[in-house]
Design a protein around this motif. Structure first.
Motif, PDB file in Angstrom:
ATOM      1  N   CYS A  94     -21.721   1.324  54.641  1.00  0.00           N
ATOM      2  CA  CYS A  94     -21.340   0.512  53.475  1.00  0.00           C
ATOM      3  C   CYS A  94     -22.602   0.144  52.702  1.00  0.00           C
ATOM      4  CB  CYS A  94     -20.656  -0.776  53.925  1.00  0.00           C
ATOM      5  SG  CYS A  94     -19.085  -0.490  54.735  1.00  0.00           S
TER       6      CYS A  94
ATOM      7  N   TYR B  69     -23.179  -2.684  51.533  1.00  0.00           N
ATOM      8  CA  TYR B  69     -23.451  -4.050  51.991  1.00  0.00           C
ATOM      9  C   TYR B  69     -22.357  -4.382  52.989  1.00  0.00           C
ATOM     10  CZ  TYR B  69     -19.993  -4.550  48.313  1.00  0.00           C
ATOM     11  OH  TYR B  69     -18.888  -4.394  47.536  1.00  0.00           O
TER      12      TYR B  69
ATOM     13  N   GLY C  95     -15.669   1.264  56.847  1.00  0.00           N
ATOM     14  CA  GLY C  95     -16.786   1.754  56.058  1.00  0.00           C
ATOM     15  C   GLY C  95     -16.425   1.980  54.593  1.00  0.00           C
TER      16      GLY C  95
ATOM     17  N   ASN D 190     -14.791   2.329  47.315  1.00  0.00           N
ATOM     18  CA  ASN D 190     -15.351   1.064  46.863  1.00  0.00           C
ATOM     19  C   ASN D 190     -15.570   1.210  45.350  1.00  0.00           C
ATOM     20  OD1 ASN D 190     -17.332  -0.850  46.013  1.00  0.00           O
ATOM     21  ND2 ASN D 190     -17.939  -1.168  48.139  1.00  0.00           N
TER      22      ASN D 190
ATOM     23  N   CYS E  42     -19.513  -7.074  54.289  1.00  0.00           N
ATOM     24  CA  CYS E  42     -18.721  -8.238  53.863  1.00  0.00           C
ATOM     25  C   CYS E  42     -18.517  -9.199  55.037  1.00  0.00           C
ATOM     26  CB  CYS E  42     -17.358  -7.782  53.333  1.00  0.00           C
ATOM     27  SG  CYS E  42     -17.501  -6.502  52.070  1.00  0.00           S
TER      28      CYS E  42
END
Ligand code: SF4
Length: 375
Positions: A15, A17, A61, A95, A19
């Motif tokens: 990822c 970032y 991911g 994303n 979460c």
């Protein structure tokens, strides 16, 4: 003898970032680690038993942290290894960070034909609380570009029960999602997973989070709003335009076979449920060495297998098809669970007929409790 049929799930765990509410097997992106992971995944695919893949789902991911061409190459190898039909449903979880969405044309050309966009909210403050870095306008732009690239089957995920969310702000997210005129929407209640920053926040300040009553109100609002807009509520968390149910997930709820590839991925084949290790390095080392991937497996038999199949079927709008169930498992569900079914019918949570047992609208709000009676 022809090869067995199964849905294929591919886990891509990196990822941009991390979460604070997330409990998936995932890591912040690291180029060399991501390349090594891909090599391991390729090794696992090459060593997989012969199968006829019916659908593919790239989850994570954030699968689109990989370069577009990398994902396209992966689709080609999966297609060859698992004899995928040309029109097989191939979903990519996306994303909506614009910097990660440059590959729409490449993905579409590779045969990816369904996008599942992790939007979660259209309210900037809620996105901040969730630790998400995209803006609502990014989602609108990604959908526009996806359509231009030829995607005609687009879904998005929303979360309700976010700290600070009100009925008004939840309605704002639902309305913004509807304005995009998509084919499919998923709405999930926020769950607080052990070991996450959210679990620590909850321990300090439980009042910041929605309680069961509040969650139920928000869920009811989603059901009413999406129903009025013509979406079929075909599974507890899922809503589709006619003809656009997610085939990959429907296979799960039918208790069909599926094969999970990658770290932490789950499989179900011939009554055996298994899950790969969530330790990335252990997964990578085993796959690259051509050894079995460490993990856990259990064989579901007898009542356990039947209870699991009922629980999955009850999640769906159609519920349990009792005739098909008798043929497949040799059990008359209405007979075997007569007293539980009658009790929950009297409570308004279940309804049954000659050929079905299913949740009522009210039963969907307490589905876990209802399903527990069959386990
Ligand atoms: S919620 Fe999605 S993007 Fe966020 S850390 Fe988890 S897998 Fe990654």
């Amino acid at each position: 003898m022809s090869a067995a049929r199964a849905g294929i799930y591919v886990h891509l765990p990196f990822c941009p970032y991390v979460c604070p509410y997330c409990d998936f097997a995932k890591w912040a992106y690291d180029g060399p680690a991501a390349a090594r992971y891909l090599a391991a995944l390729d090794a696992e695919i090459a060593a997989a038993p012969p199968l006829h893949g019916t659908t593919v789902f790239f989850g994570g991911g954030t699968p689109n942290t990989y370069e577009p061409a990398v994902l396209a190459g992966l689709v080609g190898r999966l297609r060859a290894r698992f004899a995928l039909a040309g029109d097989a449903e191939i979903t990519l979880e996306l994303n909506p960070d614009l910097a990660l969405c440059s590959g729409l044309d490449v993905w579409r050309a590779a045969g990816i034909n369904r996008l599942s966009i992790g939007v979660q909210s259209f309210v900037p403050d809620e996105l901040r609380v969730l630790g998400r870095r995209h803006a609502p306008a990014d989602v609108v732009e990604v959908v526009r570009r996806a359509r231009a690239a030829g995607f005609a089957n687009i879904s998005l995920d929303l979360i309700f029960g976010v700290p600070g969310q009100t009925e008004t702000s939840w309605r704002q997210s639902l309305d913004a999602a509807l304005a995009l005129d998509l084919q499919h929407l998923s709405t999930y209640g926020l769950t607080i997973e052990d070991g996450t920053p959210y679990a620590r926040w909850f321990a300090r300040e439980p009042s910041a989070f929605a309680d069961d009553t509040r969650e139920a109100d928000l869920y009811a609002l989603a059901i009413a709003t999406l129903g009025e807009a013509g979406f079929e509520h075909y599974e507890i968390s899922n809503f589709a335009r006619p003809g656009f149910r997610c085939a990959h997930n429907e296979n799960y709820w039918r208790n069909g076979d599926y094969v999970g590839l990658g770290v932490g991925a789950a499989s179900y084949r011939d009554g055996v449920r298994s899950v790969h290790t969530r330790d990335r390095e252990t997964y990578v080392a085993a796959a690259l060495a051509g050894e079995p991937i460490p993990g856990e497996a259990e064989t579901l038999a007898g009542d356990e297998r039947i209870g699991e199949a009922i629980m999955l079927a009850l999640r769906t709008r159609e519920g349990v098809d009792t005739g098909a169930f008798r043929e497949r498992y040799g059990v008359d569900v209405r007979e075997r669970y007569r007293s539980a079914i009658e009790r929950m019918e009297a409570d308004g949570l279940l309804q049954s007929g000659v050929a079905f047992v299913r949740l009522t609208e009210r039963g969907r709000f307490v589905a876990n409790d209802v399903c527990a009676a069959f386990l």
